[in-house]
Design a protein around this motif. Structure first.
Motif, PDB file in Angstrom:
ATOM      1  N   GLY A   1       0.814  -1.214   0.000  1.00  0.00           N
ATOM      2  CA  GLY A   1       0.000   0.000   0.000  1.00  0.00           C
ATOM      3  C   GLY A   1       0.847   1.262   0.000  1.00  0.00           C
ATOM      4  O   GLY A   1       0.537   2.229  -0.711  1.00  0.00           O
ATOM      5  N   GLY A   2       1.911   1.267   0.786  1.00  0.00           N
ATOM      6  CA  GLY A   2       2.767   2.445   0.837  1.00  0.00           C
ATOM      7  C   GLY A   2       3.489   2.709  -0.468  1.00  0.00           C
ATOM      8  O   GLY A   2       3.503   3.840  -0.972  1.00  0.00           O
ATOM      9  N   VAL A   3       4.073   1.656  -1.046  1.00  0.00           N
ATOM     10  CA  VAL A   3       4.794   1.810  -2.310  1.00  0.00           C
ATOM     11  C   VAL A   3       3.851   2.233  -3.433  1.00  0.00           C
ATOM     12  O   VAL A   3       4.144   3.142  -4.207  1.00  0.00           O
ATOM     13  N   SER A   4       2.700   1.562  -3.517  1.00  0.00           N
ATOM     14  CA  SER A   4       1.758   1.886  -4.596  1.00  0.00           C
ATOM     15  C   SER A   4       1.120   3.253  -4.399  1.00  0.00           C
ATOM     16  O   SER A   4       0.783   3.922  -5.375  1.00  0.00           O
ATOM     17  N   ALA A   5       0.963   3.692  -3.155  1.00  0.00           N
ATOM     18  CA  ALA A   5       0.417   5.026  -2.912  1.00  0.00           C
ATOM     19  C   ALA A   5       1.382   6.101  -3.411  1.00  0.00           C
ATOM     20  O   ALA A   5       0.971   7.067  -4.068  1.00  0.00           O
ATOM     21  N   LEU A   6       2.666   5.935  -3.097  1.00  0.00           N
ATOM     22  CA  LEU A   6       3.661   6.905  -3.574  1.00  0.00           C
ATOM     23  C   LEU A   6       3.743   6.893  -5.098  1.00  0.00           C
ATOM     24  O   LEU A   6       3.758   7.950  -5.740  1.00  0.00           O
ATOM     25  N   LEU A   7       3.792   5.697  -5.672  1.00  0.00           N
ATOM     26  CA  LEU A   7       3.884   5.588  -7.121  1.00  0.00           C
ATOM     27  C   LEU A   7       2.619   6.110  -7.790  1.00  0.00           C
ATOM     28  O   LEU A   7       2.679   6.791  -8.826  1.00  0.00           O
ATOM     29  N   GLY A   8       1.478   5.826  -7.188  1.00  0.00           N
ATOM     30  CA  GLY A   8       0.214   6.286  -7.762  1.00  0.00           C
ATOM     31  C   GLY A   8       0.105   7.790  -7.798  1.00  0.00           C
ATOM     32  O   GLY A   8      -0.311   8.374  -8.811  1.00  0.00           O
ATOM     33  N   GLN A   9       0.467   8.447  -6.712  1.00  0.00           N
ATOM     34  CA  GLN A   9       0.397   9.912  -6.690  1.00  0.00           C
ATOM     35  C   GLN A   9       1.416  10.529  -7.640  1.00  0.00           C
ATOM     36  O   GLN A   9       1.128  11.536  -8.304  1.00  0.00           O
ATOM     37  N   LEU A  10       2.606   9.920  -7.730  1.00  0.00           N
ATOM     38  CA  LEU A  10       3.618  10.413  -8.663  1.00  0.00           C
ATOM     39  C   LEU A  10       3.098  10.341 -10.096  1.00  0.00           C
ATOM     40  O   LEU A  10       3.200  11.317 -10.857  1.00  0.00           O
ATOM     41  N   LEU A  11       2.544   9.199 -10.470  1.00  0.00           N
ATOM     42  CA  LEU A  11       2.018   9.031 -11.825  1.00  0.00           C
ATOM     43  C   LEU A  11       0.866   9.981 -12.102  1.00  0.00           C
ATOM     44  O   LEU A  11       0.778  10.575 -13.176  1.00  0.00           O
ATOM     45  N   ALA A  12      -0.029  10.117 -11.136  1.00  0.00           N
ATOM     46  CA  ALA A  12      -1.201  10.970 -11.340  1.00  0.00           C
ATOM     47  C   ALA A  12      -0.801  12.429 -11.548  1.00  0.00           C
ATOM     48  O   ALA A  12      -1.276  13.093 -12.471  1.00  0.00           O
ATOM     49  N   PHE A  13       0.085  12.934 -10.705  1.00  0.00           N
ATOM     50  CA  PHE A  13       0.460  14.338 -10.815  1.00  0.00           C
ATOM     51  C   PHE A  13       1.325  14.608 -12.043  1.00  0.00           C
ATOM     52  O   PHE A  13       1.171  15.644 -12.704  1.00  0.00           O
ATOM     53  N   LEU A  14       2.220  13.677 -12.378  1.00  0.00           N
ATOM     54  CA  LEU A  14       3.036  13.865 -13.581  1.00  0.00           C
ATOM     55  C   LEU A  14       2.164  13.836 -14.833  1.00  0.00           C
ATOM     56  O   LEU A  14       2.357  14.632 -15.762  1.00  0.00           O
ATOM     57  N   THR A  15       1.205  12.906 -14.875  1.00  0.00           N
ATOM     58  CA  THR A  15       0.293  12.830 -16.017  1.00  0.00           C
ATOM     59  C   THR A  15      -0.491  14.124 -16.157  1.00  0.00           C
ATOM     60  O   THR A  15      -0.640  14.672 -17.257  1.00  0.00           O
ATOM     61  N   PHE A  16      -1.001  14.629 -15.045  1.00  0.00           N
ATOM     62  CA  PHE A  16      -1.764  15.874 -15.085  1.00  0.00           C
ATOM     63  C   PHE A  16      -0.902  17.055 -15.536  1.00  0.00           C
ATOM     64  O   PHE A  16      -1.319  17.856 -16.383  1.00  0.00           O
ATOM     65  N   LEU A  17       0.306  17.166 -14.993  1.00  0.00           N
ATOM     66  CA  LEU A  17       1.163  18.306 -15.324  1.00  0.00           C
ATOM     67  C   LEU A  17       1.597  18.278 -16.792  1.00  0.00           C
ATOM     68  O   LEU A  17       1.633  19.320 -17.454  1.00  0.00           O
ATOM     69  N   LEU A  18       1.914  17.090 -17.307  1.00  0.00           N
ATOM     70  CA  LEU A  18       2.265  16.987 -18.725  1.00  0.00           C
ATOM     71  C   LEU A  18       1.064  17.312 -19.611  1.00  0.00           C
ATOM     72  O   LEU A  18       1.194  17.987 -20.631  1.00  0.00           O
ATOM     73  N   GLY A  19      -0.097  16.819 -19.208  1.00  0.00           N
ATOM     74  CA  GLY A  19      -1.306  17.113 -19.968  1.00  0.00           C
ATOM     75  C   GLY A  19      -1.647  18.584 -19.953  1.00  0.00           C
ATOM     76  O   GLY A  19      -2.064  19.152 -20.971  1.00  0.00           O
ATOM     77  N   ARG A  20      -1.448  19.220 -18.814  1.00  0.00           N
ATOM     78  CA  ARG A  20      -1.726  20.654 -18.697  1.00  0.00           C
ATOM     79  C   ARG A  20      -0.855  21.449 -19.662  1.00  0.00           C
ATOM     80  O   ARG A  20      -1.323  22.400 -20.311  1.00  0.00           O
TER      81      ARG A  20
END
Length: 260
Positions: A117-136
């Motif tokens: 849960g800890g590893v996937s939470a960190l990775l999940g937030q990293l992916l989500a924010f990077l995807t959003f910032l690149l899309g923006r």
């Protein structure tokens, strides 16, 4: 006595997760799929904006659009990582050594859940924010970009990251239940893609509680067509919590009542 045992169990699960060969591979696949394909999707939207109909423009969600094709691959990759954290031990027979070292089986499940849960939470937030910032950035040329301060945007981005971590934990639970990697992954993917079909016989609106629909609801900032085919953010989180509670409860029963 309890605290050192707990720390030792967590340390052991962290070492095992890192030692699984698929761990870095799934992380790379998730990162590449989410960012590369997401950027292509956003670029396509910007390029085709001028020829879209008024209805298409009205339904365009500048956040949700990037959490579609490529991010689906990331979701499945991280879910597979969670599955492997449990199923790989049954495949290799290492589960017997694990249970010998930590006889309290509930503690084994808790340690694995905390690490995965800890590893996937960190990775999940990293992916989500990077995807959003690149899309923006890709949408800025057409003045379609939104900021994290806009209504619902931060909630949607964080929600997609949360879904990744929960999906990994669902995979972990299935790993304990099925005890075979291919079978557990098949069930996990089936739950994601086929849950609306399985829920349809329960009546109108039941499909909103399918995992794919919940994921889409968490990442949305624009109301869907008709406004009724997705749950709101609170409903999505409550549904995810229900899935997770049932899955981990069944995993705990399987681990404590079945032989390794």
């Amino acid at each position: 006595m309890t605290a050192p045992t707990t720390r030792g169990a967590l340390a052991g699960e962290w070492v095992k997760l890192r030692s699984v060969r698929a761990t870095p591979l799934t992380a790379v696949v998730a990162l590449a799929a989410a960012l590369f394909i997401g950027l292509i999707d956003y670029g396509s939207a910007a390029d085709n904006w001028d020829v879209w109909t008024a209805v298409q423009r009205e339904r365009f969600d500048p956040v949700r659009y990037g959490f579609s094709g490529g991010f689906y691959v990331a979701v499945l990759a991280i879910g597979t990582l969670g599955t492997l954290a449990a199923s790989s031990e049954y495949t290799t027979g290492q589960i017997r050594s694990t249970l010998a070292a930590v006889p309290r089986r509930g503690q084994v499940l808790a340690a694995k859940a905390l690490v995965v849960g800890g590893v996937s939470a960190l990775l999940g937030q990293l992916l989500a924010f990077l995807t959003f910032l690149l899309g923006r950035r890709a949408l800025a040329g057409k003045h379609l970009a939104v900021s994290l301060g806009d209504p619902g945007v931060a909630r949607a981005v964080v929600g997609c990251g949360v879904f990744l971590s929960v999906f990994a934990l669902l995979g972990l639970a299935l790993g304990f239940l099925v005890r075979h990697t291919a079978g557990a992954v098949a069930v996990l993917f089936g739950l994601f893609f086929l849950s609306p079909m399985l829920l349809a016989p329960l009546g109108d609106g039941a499909t909103r509680f399918g995992l794919q629909s919940v994921f889409e609801g968490l990442g949305s900032t624009v109301a869907s067509a008709g406004g009724t085919d997705r749950l709101g953010a609170a409903g999505c989180l409550a549904t995810l919590a229900g899935y997770l509670a049932v899955a981990l409860t069944l995993a705990a029963l399987s681990l404590t009542r079945r032989d390794a």
